[in-house]
Design an enzyme around this catalytic site. Structure first.
Site, PDB file in Angstrom:
ATOM      1  N   ASP A  33       0.842  -1.201   0.000  1.00  0.00           N
ATOM      2  CA  ASP A  33       0.000   0.000   0.000  1.00  0.00           C
ATOM      3  C   ASP A  33       0.878   1.254   0.000  1.00  0.00           C
ATOM      4  O   ASP A  33       1.570   1.525   0.981  1.00  0.00           O
ATOM      5  CB  ASP A  33      -0.886  -0.029   1.245  1.00  0.00           C
ATOM      6  CG  ASP A  33      -2.065   0.910   1.166  1.00  0.00           C
ATOM      7  OD1 ASP A  33      -2.144   1.705   0.210  1.00  0.00           O
ATOM      8  OD2 ASP A  33      -2.923   0.857   2.066  1.00  0.00           O
ATOM      9  N   CYS A  73      -5.656   4.612  -3.691  1.00  0.00           N
ATOM     10  CA  CYS A  73      -6.012   3.328  -3.074  1.00  0.00           C
ATOM     11  C   CYS A  73      -7.273   2.615  -3.551  1.00  0.00           C
ATOM     12  O   CYS A  73      -7.209   1.597  -4.226  1.00  0.00           O
ATOM     13  CB  CYS A  73      -6.086   3.526  -1.558  1.00  0.00           C
ATOM     14  SG  CYS A  73      -4.540   4.048  -0.809  1.00  0.00           S
ATOM     15  N   HIS A 131     -11.202  -1.641   1.816  1.00  0.00           N
ATOM     16  CA  HIS A 131     -11.372  -0.321   1.213  1.00  0.00           C
ATOM     17  C   HIS A 131     -12.215  -0.335  -0.066  1.00  0.00           C
ATOM     18  O   HIS A 131     -11.992   0.454  -0.975  1.00  0.00           O
ATOM     19  CB  HIS A 131     -10.003   0.307   0.940  1.00  0.00           C
ATOM     20  CG  HIS A 131     -10.037   1.815   0.943  1.00  0.00           C
ATOM     21  ND1 HIS A 131      -9.022   2.594   0.404  1.00  0.00           N
ATOM     22  CD2 HIS A 131     -10.961   2.694   1.418  1.00  0.00           C
ATOM     23  CE1 HIS A 131      -9.316   3.868   0.548  1.00  0.00           C
ATOM     24  NE2 HIS A 131     -10.492   3.954   1.164  1.00  0.00           N
ATOM     25  N   ASP A 276      -0.324  -0.821  -4.839  1.00  0.00           N
ATOM     26  CA  ASP A 276      -1.580  -0.318  -5.410  1.00  0.00           C
ATOM     27  C   ASP A 276      -1.411   1.010  -6.138  1.00  0.00           C
ATOM     28  O   ASP A 276      -2.222   1.385  -6.978  1.00  0.00           O
ATOM     29  CB  ASP A 276      -2.669  -0.206  -4.340  1.00  0.00           C
ATOM     30  CG  ASP A 276      -2.336   0.776  -3.217  1.00  0.00           C
ATOM     31  OD1 ASP A 276      -1.162   1.175  -3.088  1.00  0.00           O
ATOM     32  OD2 ASP A 276      -3.247   1.131  -2.460  1.00  0.00           O
ATOM     33  N   ASN A 277      -0.339   1.735  -5.815  1.00  0.00           N
ATOM     34  CA  ASN A 277      -0.038   3.007  -6.495  1.00  0.00           C
ATOM     35  C   ASN A 277       1.363   3.438  -6.073  1.00  0.00           C
ATOM     36  O   ASN A 277       2.051   2.717  -5.359  1.00  0.00           O
ATOM     37  CB  ASN A 277      -1.068   4.090  -6.147  1.00  0.00           C
ATOM     38  CG  ASN A 277      -1.402   4.176  -4.677  1.00  0.00           C
ATOM     39  OD1 ASN A 277      -2.492   3.800  -4.254  1.00  0.00           O
ATOM     40  ND2 ASN A 277      -0.467   4.644  -3.871  1.00  0.00           N
TER      41      ASN A 277
END
Length: 465
Positions: A33, A73, A131, A276-277
């Site tokens: 994350d 996210c 999320h 995720d990024n």
């Protein structure tokens, strides 16, 4: 005689534990994350030790041009688990922070990877950060996961402290609150849950699908002394604290791999790892790329990315053509032999023919990104990339092959190419829908850019004195 020998062979295989389960691979998606491209050894990181991720990378294929489908996210996860651009179904923003409506979440009519695998005799579990919807109908147990250990929100204290929020906003096991007395440090807790799951289900007839979504190294930046001791050599305190979180996650991944080997499941397990990024501003590094989480410059979407499947994919390889996290879904379907009822709706492609060298073409002719209903967007076609920056409020055009770090804006020099990519975006945009809910990202862009400029202005004033 041949029939008798075949019967004996089949009996021996059954007796030795090689059952129908072995015909299909286990599948694990490990998601970090907000981890920057420059925060793993296999991408050249020298200050944060990531021996287990590096070993996993060496066991398979490193994607040097791997992209997340969104620069932050929740939308990124929505793209991953549906195999579709999240803008096609309105999951373009993070869930509302304080006033989420009961129906805000990944739309229930989207077929998630977990739901499809569950319907095709896979045992499924979700561990860690979710999320994808705050309300119960969006929780993992109602979206194709038999087992769930984690939290439904976007951020979490690493010791499980929910502060002023209710206990139900903390760590849950299949929807029931896990007492804080049973928690230690969340990164370790999620690792332990994964190990226990492998132990429990490795003897079962069904193969398993595990979605192991660490919240590390997302803020808040918190780590145990066990991990901070391993990064004492980092003199930048912010970087060191962040690095300890990465070290903790890497140690956990090493334990998960060790358990797979111990149970004899490693060679028959397809593993994807990616962030995720891009990296956040709390000590992460997206170097050598420009920008960070939230941006559509490379630093926001070009992320550490690998795949390992020891029984099927040759080790010590790199793949240098552009791929997307959207490709994980169809690749897993191809590996497991599971069919999608509407495969034409998937935006990703099966990567196996490409990484095995059977298909020499590029997996994608063009890729798209968009945030905040078009406040910012980007297009990558071949070596060219267009960015409409919501931060800068202007268009950029880059030759990624010759300028991978996006230093030179070619929009004025190559107006025809800029217009071509604008046109591609306009056509793709017709196939999308407005965001189903809003987040403050668009409003925060100007604030961040203004703050950035204030540093530059202050430096300039200092030079003039």
């Amino acid at each position: 005689m041949k029939k008798l020998m075949l019967a004996i062979s089949l009996a021996l295989l059954t007796f030795s534990g090689i059952s129908q389960k072995k015909e299909k691979p286990n599948v694990i998606i490990i998601l970090s994350d907000d981890q920057g491209f420059g925060d793993v050894g296999f991408n050249g990181c020298t200050d944060i030790p990531t021996p287990n991720l590096d070993q996993l990378a060496n066991s398979g294929v490193i994607f040097t041009q791997g992209y997340a489908s969104h620069p932050y996210c929740s939308p990124s996860r929505a793209g991953l688990l549906t195999g579709r651009y999240q803008q096609r179904f309105g999951h373009e923003n993070n869930l509302p922070y304080t006033d989420a409506k009961v129906d805000d979440g990944l739309p229930l009519n989207e077929l998630m990877l977990s739901e499809l695998l569950q319907k095709n005799d896979y045992q499924t579990c979700a561990i860690g950060k979710w999320h994808l919807g705050d309300s119960i109908q969006f929780w993992p147990n109602n979206r194709g996961f038999d087992d769930w250990f984690g939290f439904w929100g976007g951020g979490m204290n690493y010791w499980g402290d929910t502060g002023k929020k209710p206990a139900s906003a903390g760590v849950l096991r299949d929807g029931k609150v896990v007492p804080r007395s049973e928690l230690t440090y969340l990164t370790d807790d999620f690792t332990n849950a994964a190990i226990e799951y492998i132990d429990e289900y490795n003897k079962a007839e069904k193969p398993f699908f595990m979605y192991l979504a660490y919240n590390a190294p997302h803020a808040p930046v918190q780590a145990t002394k066990q991990y901070t001791d391993k990064v004492k050599h980092i003199e930048d305190g912010k970087r060191a604290a962040y690095a300890a979180m990465v070290v903790g996650m890497d140690a956990g991944i090493g334990k998960v791999i060790a358990k797979l080997k111990e149970t004899g499941e490693y060679d028959n397990t397809l593993i994807f790892f990616y962030s995720d990024n891009g990296g956040h501003l709390g000590g992460a590094s997206s170097a050598p790329y420009r920008g960070h989480k939230g941006m559509l410059f490379e630093g926001g979407i070009h992320i550490p990315f690998l795949v390992s499947w020891p029984g099927k994919i040759k080790p010590n390889n790199t793949y240098n053509k552009t791929i997307s996290a959207l490709d994980i879904y169809p690749t897993i379907l191809a590996a497991t032999g599971v069919k999608h009822p509407n495969a034409e709706k998937l935006d990703g492609v099966d990567l196996l023919p490409y990484i095995k060298g059977k298909n020499k073409k590029a997996p994608h002719n063009v890729l798209f990104w968009r945030y905040s209903d078009g406040a910012g967007y980007a297009v990558r076609k071949g070596k060219y990339k267009m960015v409409m920056s919501g931060y800068k409020k202007q268009f950029f055009l880059f030759d990624i092959k010759n300028d991978p770090y996006e230093h030179t804006n070619l929009s004025a020099e190559l107006p025809a190419k800029l217009e071509e990519l604008k046109g591609l975006y306009a056509e793709w945009n017709k196939e999308t829908v407005p965001a189903l809910w809003q987040d403050p990202h668009a409003q925060n862009l100007s604030k961040e850019e203004k703050k950035r400029q204030s540093y530059i202005d202050a430096a300039t004033r200092g030079e003039r004195k």
